[in-house]
Write an enzyme that holds these catalytic residues in place. Structure first.
Site, PDB file in Angstrom:
ATOM      1  N   ASP A  17      -2.943 -19.992   2.139  1.00  0.00           N
ATOM      2  CA  ASP A  17      -4.355 -19.992   1.786  1.00  0.00           C
ATOM      3  C   ASP A  17      -5.042 -18.878   2.570  1.00  0.00           C
ATOM      4  OD1 ASP A  17      -6.680 -21.331   0.387  1.00  0.00           O
ATOM      5  OD2 ASP A  17      -7.374 -21.362   2.463  1.00  0.00           O
ATOM      6  N   HIS A 157     -12.079 -25.267   3.234  1.00  0.00           N
ATOM      7  CA  HIS A 157     -12.467 -23.855   3.346  1.00  0.00           C
ATOM      8  C   HIS A 157     -12.075 -23.255   4.689  1.00  0.00           C
ATOM      9  CE1 HIS A 157     -14.365 -24.035  -0.510  1.00  0.00           C
ATOM     10  NE2 HIS A 157     -15.086 -25.056  -0.119  1.00  0.00           N
TER      11      HIS A 157
END
Length: 179
Positions: A17, A157
């Site tokens: 990610d 996030h």
């Protein structure tokens, strides 16, 4: 090209990610955090993340979304220092990412820029969710899928939390994919 070798437990998968300064590397947006979670023999074995110092300032809305500030990345290595080590670590293992097209676009842009081998084989958990007829979530977002499958993503996030959640999601859905 997407590799769909989901069922072998002896494989190594690298869940990736990225946190970035925007949506498009072709418009000057940069990687500011890389996270990985390694899956070996069907089990999560380790997670790791590191900040990357961008050439430009991090926009305020990105700091608000991710919690990553200019101060946090000020003394970190640059993408030119981080990405060669990252690419070497990945080797020939298959990458997994949620909404992989986004992460692969950034990675391959910077890999090309540095003359390193592109990532060609990957699995996208967002695309896998589309092939799980038993999935009853409202949408295919990572947060929704985590809620549906009871996966905790404490720090959404942020790269290491998102890779951990994506790894858990992959392990839960890989045997549910409609063949």
């Amino acid at each position: 090209m997407e590799q769909m070798s989901l069922f072998g437990n002896d494989e190594v998968f690298i869940v990736v990610d990225l946190e970035t300064t925007g949506l498009n590397p072709f418009e000057g947006n940069e990687i500011i955090e890389i996270g990985i979670t390694e899956i070996k023999n069907g089990k999560i074995v380790r997670s790791y993340s590191r900040f990357v110092k961008p050439e430009q300032e991090i926009p305020p809305f990105i700091t608000e979304l991710t919690g990553i500030s200019n101060k946090m990345v000020a003394n970190e290595d640059t993408i030119e220092q981080v990405l060669p080590r990252f690419r070497k670590f990945i080797g020939n293992n298959t990458i997994i990412a949620h909404n992989a097209k986004f992460d692969i676009k950034f990675l391959n842009y910077y890999l090309n820029k540095l003359g390193l081998e592109e990532i060609k084989d990957y699995i996208c958990t967002l695309e896998l969710l589309k092939k799980v007829s038993s999935y009853g979530g409202k949408n295919k977002k990572l947060a929704t899928a985590c809620e549906y499958y009871g996966i905790e993503n404490k720090n959404a996030h942020r790269a290491s939390s998102d890779t951990q959640a994506t790894a858990e999601l992959f392990l839960k859905i890989r045997d549910k994919v409609d063949k």
